[in-house]
Design an enzyme around this catalytic site. Structure first.
Site, PDB file in Angstrom:
ATOM      1  N   THR A  93      -7.073  -3.219   2.100  1.00  0.00           N
ATOM      2  CA  THR A  93      -6.983  -3.866   0.965  1.00  0.00           C
ATOM      3  C   THR A  93      -7.799  -4.280   0.244  1.00  0.00           C
ATOM      4  OG1 THR A  93      -4.555  -4.183   1.641  1.00  0.00           O
ATOM      5  CG2 THR A  93      -5.055  -5.217  -0.485  1.00  0.00           C
ATOM      6  N   LYS A 163      -1.930  -0.729  -4.556  1.00  0.00           N
ATOM      7  CA  LYS A 163      -1.822  -1.593  -3.260  1.00  0.00           C
ATOM      8  C   LYS A 163      -1.983  -3.124  -3.790  1.00  0.00           C
ATOM      9  CE  LYS A 163      -1.133  -3.517   0.530  1.00  0.00           C
ATOM     10  NZ  LYS A 163      -1.956  -3.349   1.590  1.00  0.00           N
TER      11      LYS A 163
END
Length: 265
Positions: A93, A163
């Site tokens: 991420t 995300k």
């Protein structure tokens, strides 16, 4: 079976790498803290001394790293050792800017896919993650499918962007749940009653994660994710949640522990 190099063996990376190893893929692993590779080596993986050694003979490279700086460092170390035809799957991420920087460092003939995951350590261990795949994932979709359900999100960088949107909503939502329960406490309500009522409403999934056990998402990584979001757009609510987490997050602790401190402090 493709030879896979897996770089980054944290709480998520280790069970994901184990899924690929159990599926029969030849697996080379690397982690900055070398001892974390030991369980996978016992199970049949080969440990590399550094990122370049890890990727040199790989058909597929997977990175699952803590933050953009870690990804940048691994890319600098590994890029020159990549072979044409290699697929690099970036699953951390880190946001779309870091994906674009990675793409600029890769040599011609290497295909980059950004494929961050939704789900915690329990889903990583069972191969049931949600995978947000940006870019041309055609050549590696069968590899990703061993880790979970693949959703194509669009061009390169779109998986990392989505995300960030999803994580920001969930992480901020957990802070909202913690504050709602603080309000319940201040009003003299029974905490369990308030929690049960929240769990029956539209925040049910967030409430479940705020109190989850036997899963792990480090609270300091929540700070990183919200900080990436707050640097992208004007987001007053997310910025407020970020300040909460900065105040209470402790290294090594799950986000649920940070939520408990938001409720009481």
């Amino acid at each position: 079976m493709e030879h896979i190099a897996f770089l980054g063996l944290g709480h998520m990376g280790t069970p994901m790498a184990r899924q690929l190893l159990s599926a029969g893929h030849p697996l080379t692993v690397w982690n900055r803290t070398a001892e974390r590779a030991a369980p996978l080596v016992t199970e049949g993986a080969r440990q590399a001394a550094g990122p370049a050694e890890a990727v040199r003979d790989a058909d597929v490279v997977i990175t699952m790293l803590a933050d953009p700086d870690a990804l940048d460092a691994v890319a600098r170390a590994a890029a020159a050792a990549l072979r044409p035809g290699t697929h690099w799957i970036e699953m951390s991420t880190v946001g779309p800017d870091a994906v674009r920087r990675l793409a600029a460092q890769l040599p011609t003939g290497v295909t980059l896919i950004d494929a961050p995951v939704m789900g915690s350590t329990d889903k990583a261990a069972t191969g049931t993650l949600g995978i947000l795949a940006g870019g041309d994932a055609t050549g590696v979709e069968h590899v990703l499918a061993r880790l979970g359900t693949v959703t194509r999100t669009g061009p390169l960088g779109s998986g990392a962007a989505l995300k960030l949107v999803l994580n920001s909503a969930v992480i901020s939502g957990i802070a909202v749940v913690a504050e709602a329960l603080r309000l319940a406490d201040a009003l003299g309500l029974d905490g369990d009653t308030a929690r049960a009522a929240l769990a029956k409403g539209p925040l049910s999934g967030v409430v479940a994660r705020a109190f989850a056990e036997d899963v792990h998402f480090e609270a300091t990584l929540a700070v990183k994710d919200l900080d990436l979001a707050a640097k992208t757009a004007q987001l007053p609510v997310i910025e407020a949640a970020l300040e909460h987490y900065r105040r209470v997050a402790a290294p090594g602790e799950d986000i649920s522990e940070a939520a408990a401190r938001i409720r009481t402090n």
